[in-house]
Design a protein around this motif. Structure first.
Motif, short mmCIF file in Angstrom:
data_model
loop_
_atom_site.label_atom_id
_atom_site.label_comp_id
_atom_site.label_asym_id
_atom_site.label_seq_id
_atom_site.Cartn_x
_atom_site.Cartn_y
_atom_site.Cartn_z
N ALA A 14 0.82 -1.21 0.00
CA ALA A 14 0.00 0.00 0.00
C ALA A 14 0.86 1.26 0.00
O ALA A 14 0.54 2.23 -0.70
CB ALA A 14 -0.94 0.00 1.21
N ALA A 15 1.93 1.24 0.77
CA ALA A 15 2.82 2.41 0.81
C ALA A 15 3.42 2.67 -0.56
O ALA A 15 3.51 3.83 -1.00
CB ALA A 15 3.90 2.21 1.86
N ASP A 16 3.82 1.62 -1.26
CA ASP A 16 4.36 1.79 -2.61
C ASP A 16 3.29 2.32 -3.56
O ASP A 16 3.55 3.20 -4.39
CB ASP A 16 4.92 0.48 -3.15
N TRP A 17 2.08 1.80 -3.47
CA TRP A 17 0.99 2.25 -4.34
C TRP A 17 0.69 3.73 -4.12
O TRP A 17 0.38 4.46 -5.07
CB TRP A 17 -0.27 1.41 -4.10
N ALA A 18 0.79 4.20 -2.89
CA ALA A 18 0.46 5.60 -2.58
C ALA A 18 1.30 6.57 -3.40
O ALA A 18 0.83 7.68 -3.73
CB ALA A 18 0.65 5.87 -1.09
N TYR A 19 2.49 6.17 -3.79
CA TYR A 19 3.32 7.07 -4.61
C TYR A 19 2.72 7.32 -5.99
O TYR A 19 3.05 8.31 -6.64
CB TYR A 19 4.75 6.53 -4.72
N ASN A 28 -8.64 8.93 -10.97
CA ASN A 28 -8.47 7.79 -11.88
C ASN A 28 -7.60 6.67 -11.32
O ASN A 28 -7.93 5.50 -11.46
CB ASN A 28 -7.93 8.26 -13.22
N VAL A 29 -6.49 7.00 -10.68
CA VAL A 29 -5.61 5.97 -10.11
C VAL A 29 -6.35 5.20 -9.02
O VAL A 29 -6.26 3.97 -8.93
CB VAL A 29 -4.31 6.61 -9.56
N VAL A 30 -7.09 5.92 -8.21
CA VAL A 30 -7.87 5.30 -7.14
C VAL A 30 -8.96 4.42 -7.74
O VAL A 30 -9.14 3.26 -7.34
CB VAL A 30 -8.47 6.38 -6.21
N ARG A 31 -9.69 4.96 -8.70
CA ARG A 31 -10.78 4.22 -9.35
C ARG A 31 -10.26 2.92 -9.97
O ARG A 31 -10.88 1.86 -9.84
CB ARG A 31 -11.44 5.09 -10.41
N THR A 51 -4.89 -5.61 -1.10
CA THR A 51 -4.24 -4.62 -0.25
C THR A 51 -4.33 -3.24 -0.86
O THR A 51 -4.64 -2.25 -0.17
CB THR A 51 -2.76 -5.02 -0.03
N VAL A 52 -4.08 -3.14 -2.15
CA VAL A 52 -4.16 -1.85 -2.84
C VAL A 52 -5.60 -1.34 -2.86
O VAL A 52 -5.84 -0.15 -2.67
CB VAL A 52 -3.57 -1.96 -4.27
N ALA A 75 1.63 10.98 1.06
CA ALA A 75 1.21 11.13 -0.34
C ALA A 75 -0.31 11.18 -0.43
O ALA A 75 -0.87 11.90 -1.27
CB ALA A 75 1.76 9.99 -1.19
N VAL A 76 -0.99 10.45 0.42
CA VAL A 76 -2.46 10.45 0.42
C VAL A 76 -2.99 11.79 0.90
O VAL A 76 -3.89 12.37 0.30
CB VAL A 76 -3.01 9.31 1.30
N THR A 77 -2.42 12.30 1.97
CA THR A 77 -2.84 13.59 2.51
C THR A 77 -2.70 14.68 1.45
O THR A 77 -3.61 15.49 1.26
CB THR A 77 -2.02 13.93 3.77
N ALA A 78 -1.58 14.68 0.74
CA ALA A 78 -1.35 15.68 -0.30
C ALA A 78 -2.34 15.50 -1.46
O ALA A 78 -2.88 16.49 -1.99
CB ALA A 78 0.08 15.59 -0.81
N PHE A 79 -2.61 14.26 -1.85
CA PHE A 79 -3.56 14.01 -2.93
C PHE A 79 -4.96 14.50 -2.57
O PHE A 79 -5.60 15.20 -3.36
CB PHE A 79 -3.62 12.51 -3.28
N VAL A 80 -5.42 14.17 -1.39
CA VAL A 80 -6.76 14.57 -0.96
C VAL A 80 -6.89 16.09 -0.94
O VAL A 80 -7.94 16.64 -1.29
CB VAL A 80 -7.11 13.93 0.41
N ALA A 81 -5.82 16.78 -0.60
CA ALA A 81 -5.84 18.24 -0.59
C ALA A 81 -5.97 18.81 -2.01
O ALA A 81 -6.56 19.87 -2.21
CB ALA A 81 -4.58 18.79 0.08
N ARG A 82 -5.43 18.11 -3.01
CA ARG A 82 -5.47 18.56 -4.40
C ARG A 82 -6.76 18.17 -5.13
O ARG A 82 -7.21 18.86 -6.02
CB ARG A 82 -4.31 17.95 -5.20
#
Length: 132
Positions: A14-19, A28-31, A51-52, A75-82
């Motif tokens: 999961a940590a690797d995927w977050a990048y 789109n990446v999340v979807r 896991t992802v 990386a998640v926190t930054a994405f959610v802010a954008r």
């Protein structure tokens, strides 16, 4: 999978995927990660994809403001802010993905079967996704 926590981002996969979220402004990446799990029966879903999917569902829950930022996920926190808020369709997809990813007959559930924290984390996540 190297894991140090039962939290959605408490493992290497999961940590690797977050990048993959770095620089992204849409969902789109999340979807894509959620669709893999939602479109696959739990018994057929490999542990990395599951896991992802759980990590992606956590991103959706954070996007809704229902889950605070937690360790291991800058990386998640930054994405959610954008990103804009996730759509109702994406929230529904996230919930379906978690159901498949945590299926009792799935590979990931087998790896975590004796860990009550993992089960509690997934229940917390589903509650965040299904709260009206």
């Amino acid at each position: 999978m190297g894991a140090w926590s039962a939290e959605p981002f408490g493992n290497d996969t999961a940590a690797d995927w977050a990048y993959e979220l770095e620089g992204q402004t849409d969902w789109n990446v999340v979807r894509d990660a959620l669709r893999v799990a939602a479109d696959t029966e739990g018994s057929q879903l490999d542990s990395d994809a599951a896991t992802v999917a759980i990590a992606a569902a956590e991103v959706v829950a954070r996007g809704l403001g229902r889950v605070p930022g937690r360790a291991f996920s800058d990386a998640v926190t930054a994405f959610v802010a954008r990103a804009s808020a996730p759509s109702a369709e994406l929230v529904s997809l996230a919930d379906a993905a978690v159901v498949h990813a945590t299926s009792d007959d799935g590979e990931l559930a087998e790896l975590w079967e004796d860990d009550p924290d993992w089960h509690a984390e997934n229940e917390r996540l589903r509650a965040a996704l299904t709260t009206v």
